[in-house]
Design a protein around this motif. Sequence first.
Motif, PDB file in Angstrom:
ATOM      1  N   GLY A 175       0.812  -1.210   0.000  1.00 26.33           N
ATOM      2  CA  GLY A 175       0.000   0.000   0.000  1.00 26.33           C
ATOM      3  C   GLY A 175       0.845   1.258   0.000  1.00 26.33           C
ATOM      4  O   GLY A 175       0.564   2.215  -0.729  1.00 26.33           O
ATOM      5  N   GLU A 176       1.897   1.247   0.815  1.00 22.74           N
ATOM      6  CA  GLU A 176       2.814   2.386   0.879  1.00 22.74           C
ATOM      7  C   GLU A 176       3.456   2.654  -0.481  1.00 22.74           C
ATOM      8  O   GLU A 176       3.533   3.791  -0.940  1.00 22.74           O
ATOM      9  N   SER A 177       3.899   1.591  -1.135  1.00 24.42           N
ATOM     10  CA  SER A 177       4.546   1.720  -2.437  1.00 24.42           C
ATOM     11  C   SER A 177       3.566   2.255  -3.482  1.00 24.42           C
ATOM     12  O   SER A 177       3.900   3.156  -4.261  1.00 24.42           O
ATOM     13  N   LEU A 178       2.356   1.714  -3.492  1.00 24.78           N
ATOM     14  CA  LEU A 178       1.355   2.161  -4.461  1.00 24.78           C
ATOM     15  C   LEU A 178       0.979   3.621  -4.219  1.00 24.78           C
ATOM     16  O   LEU A 178       0.860   4.400  -5.164  1.00 24.78           O
ATOM     17  N   ARG A 179       0.811   3.997  -2.955  1.00 25.52           N
ATOM     18  CA  ARG A 179       0.461   5.386  -2.645  1.00 25.52           C
ATOM     19  C   ARG A 179       1.566   6.339  -3.084  1.00 25.52           C
ATOM     20  O   ARG A 179       1.297   7.375  -3.692  1.00 25.52           O
ATOM     21  N   GLU A 180       2.806   5.981  -2.786  1.00 21.71           N
ATOM     22  CA  GLU A 180       3.921   6.849  -3.198  1.00 21.71           C
ATOM     23  C   GLU A 180       3.968   7.010  -4.710  1.00 21.71           C
ATOM     24  O   GLU A 180       4.184   8.103  -5.219  1.00 21.71           O
ATOM     25  N   ARG A 181       3.754   5.921  -5.435  1.00 25.85           N
ATOM     26  CA  ARG A 181       3.769   5.987  -6.894  1.00 25.85           C
ATOM     27  C   ARG A 181       2.644   6.902  -7.391  1.00 25.85           C
ATOM     28  O   ARG A 181       2.859   7.737  -8.272  1.00 25.85           O
ATOM     29  N   ARG A 182       1.452   6.750  -6.810  1.00 26.37           N
ATOM     30  CA  ARG A 182       0.318   7.587  -7.220  1.00 26.37           C
ATOM     31  C   ARG A 182       0.628   9.060  -6.951  1.00 26.37           C
ATOM     32  O   ARG A 182       0.381   9.917  -7.808  1.00 26.37           O
ATOM     33  N   HIS A 183       1.192   9.339  -5.789  1.00 26.17           N
ATOM     34  CA  HIS A 183       1.548  10.729  -5.464  1.00 26.17           C
ATOM     35  C   HIS A 183       2.633  11.245  -6.410  1.00 26.17           C
ATOM     36  O   HIS A 183       2.571  12.404  -6.840  1.00 26.17           O
ATOM     37  N   ASP A 184       3.619  10.395  -6.723  1.00 25.26           N
ATOM     38  CA  ASP A 184       4.674  10.801  -7.663  1.00 25.26           C
ATOM     39  C   ASP A 184       4.095  11.185  -9.022  1.00 25.26           C
ATOM     40  O   ASP A 184       4.609  12.070  -9.701  1.00 25.26           O
ATOM     41  N   LEU A 185       3.019  10.501  -9.407  1.00 29.61           N
ATOM     42  CA  LEU A 185       2.364  10.791 -10.686  1.00 29.61           C
ATOM     43  C   LEU A 185       1.403  11.974 -10.579  1.00 29.61           C
ATOM     44  O   LEU A 185       0.843  12.416 -11.594  1.00 29.61           O
TER      45      LEU A 185
END
Length: 108
Positions: A22-32
């Motif tokens: 979840g942490e990884s997916l959230r960070e990726r979404r925020h990066d985008l």
Amino acid sequence: MSEPTAPSPAPEPEPLWRHLVGESLRERRHDLGEKLTETAGRAGVSPQYLSEIERGVKEPSSEMIAAVAGALGLTLVDLTLDVAERLRPPASAGAQPAAHRSAFALAA
């Protein structure tokens, strides 16, 4: 007689896989720069469910993980390697033997 030594503190438990995913997916979404609704729409899940995945509340199926990762332009290998890196202890916490690190990376 020597004084009794204090017991060494128990090691911290490893984080749960779902929390790190979840942490990884959230960070990726925020990066985008994406909103929950945008990513959720492409992944075919509700924004509420995506939020629960990102917070580690839900234990998503492999199909859901693949759908969300794909919506973020990640492969499952990318996501797995990122989570594996998050599980690796910091270098200052004591280096693991090289053979152990390699085996872990290959398993990811």
